[in-house]
Scaffold this motif. Structure first.
Motif, PDB file in Angstrom:
ATOM      1  N   UNK A 147      -7.621   7.545  -3.791  1.00  0.00           N
ATOM      2  CA  UNK A 147      -6.621   8.579  -3.509  1.00  0.00           C
ATOM      3  C   UNK A 147      -5.815   8.203  -2.274  1.00  0.00           C
ATOM      4  N   UNK A 148      -6.488   7.713  -1.246  1.00  0.00           N
ATOM      5  CA  UNK A 148      -5.793   7.310  -0.022  1.00  0.00           C
ATOM      6  C   UNK A 148      -4.798   6.189  -0.252  1.00  0.00           C
ATOM      7  N   UNK A 149      -5.156   5.242  -1.110  1.00  0.00           N
ATOM      8  CA  UNK A 149      -4.234   4.147  -1.403  1.00  0.00           C
ATOM      9  C   UNK A 149      -2.986   4.642  -2.126  1.00  0.00           C
ATOM     10  N   UNK A 150      -3.163   5.565  -3.053  1.00  0.00           N
ATOM     11  CA  UNK A 150      -2.016   6.093  -3.793  1.00  0.00           C
ATOM     12  C   UNK A 150      -1.149   6.970  -2.885  1.00  0.00           C
ATOM     13  N   UNK A 151      -1.783   7.859  -2.144  1.00  0.00           N
ATOM     14  CA  UNK A 151      -1.029   8.698  -1.198  1.00  0.00           C
ATOM     15  C   UNK A 151      -0.348   7.814  -0.155  1.00  0.00           C
ATOM     16  N   UNK A 152      -1.016   6.744   0.200  1.00  0.00           N
ATOM     17  CA  UNK A 152      -0.486   5.823   1.201  1.00  0.00           C
ATOM     18  C   UNK A 152       0.791   5.114   0.794  1.00  0.00           C
ATOM     19  N   UNK A 153       1.099   5.127  -0.483  1.00  0.00           N
ATOM     20  CA  UNK A 153       2.375   4.558  -0.916  1.00  0.00           C
ATOM     21  C   UNK A 153       3.541   5.430  -0.461  1.00  0.00           C
ATOM     22  N   UNK A 154       3.255   6.681  -0.171  1.00  0.00           N
ATOM     23  CA  UNK A 154       4.280   7.623   0.281  1.00  0.00           C
ATOM     24  C   UNK A 154       4.165   7.940   1.767  1.00  0.00           C
ATOM     25  N   UNK A 155       2.987   7.739   2.321  1.00  0.00           N
ATOM     26  CA  UNK A 155       2.735   8.009   3.738  1.00  0.00           C
ATOM     27  C   UNK A 155       2.058   6.777   4.341  1.00  0.00           C
ATOM     28  N   UNK A 156       2.848   5.967   5.028  1.00  0.00           N
ATOM     29  CA  UNK A 156       2.402   4.669   5.526  1.00  0.00           C
ATOM     30  C   UNK A 156       1.067   4.712   6.271  1.00  0.00           C
ATOM     31  N   UNK A 157       0.850   5.616   7.233  1.00  0.00           N
ATOM     32  CA  UNK A 157      -0.416   5.604   7.969  1.00  0.00           C
ATOM     33  C   UNK A 157      -1.635   5.863   7.086  1.00  0.00           C
ATOM     34  N   UNK A 158      -1.461   6.681   6.065  1.00  0.00           N
ATOM     35  CA  UNK A 158      -2.571   6.959   5.150  1.00  0.00           C
ATOM     36  C   UNK A 158      -2.932   5.693   4.378  1.00  0.00           C
ATOM     37  N   UNK A 159      -1.935   4.950   3.940  1.00  0.00           N
ATOM     38  CA  UNK A 159      -2.184   3.706   3.220  1.00  0.00           C
ATOM     39  C   UNK A 159      -2.895   2.677   4.060  1.00  0.00           C
ATOM     40  N   UNK A 160      -2.493   2.571   5.317  1.00  0.00           N
ATOM     41  CA  UNK A 160      -3.145   1.625   6.226  1.00  0.00           C
ATOM     42  C   UNK A 160      -4.598   2.033   6.453  1.00  0.00           C
TER      43      UNK A 160
END
Length: 116
Positions: free
Chosen positions: A56-69
């Motif tokens: 979930x974090x990887x997918x959300x991170x595509x829209x929110x850079x810090x979450x993806x990192x």
């Protein structure tokens, strides 16, 4: 570069999801491996939940850079732990998938950093 980030992130998220499903459904191919590396049966579901959170974090991170990192870093740590668990019991034959996904997570992390 962002297209590569999307592709690799989604590949890793799908891989994590399939791995989690295998653990949660007590797949007969997955559970013996987990027990062999020393994971107690009551902890297997928790590892699946961690994988789901990573996906979930990887997918959300595509829209929110810090979450993806953060998600990519968490997945790196997760699979580093898996590699260590396999090495600890000298399971060199079973280390491949964990090592491969650790490398994919590292690539995801750097792609995510570079495509900020």
């Amino acid at each position: 570069m962002f297209i590569a980030t999307i592709v690799i992130s989604l590949f890793l998220a799908v891989s994590l999801s399939f791995s989690a499903v295998g653990k949660l459904t007590k797949n007969p191919k997955v559970i013996p491996i987990m027990e062999h590396v020393g994971v107690s049966p009551d902890k297997i579901a928790w590892l699946a939940y961690i994988e789901i959170l990573g996906a979930v974090g990887l997918v959300v991170g595509l829209f929110a850079w810090p979450v993806g990192v953060a998600a990519a870093l968490g997945v790196i740590l997760y699979f580093a732990g898996a590699v260590v668990a396999h090495l600890r019991v000298k399971d060199t034959a079973g280390i491949g998938p964990a090592a491969f996904l650790a490398v994919v997570a590292i690539v995801t992390f750097f792609l995510r950093i570079l495509s900020s």
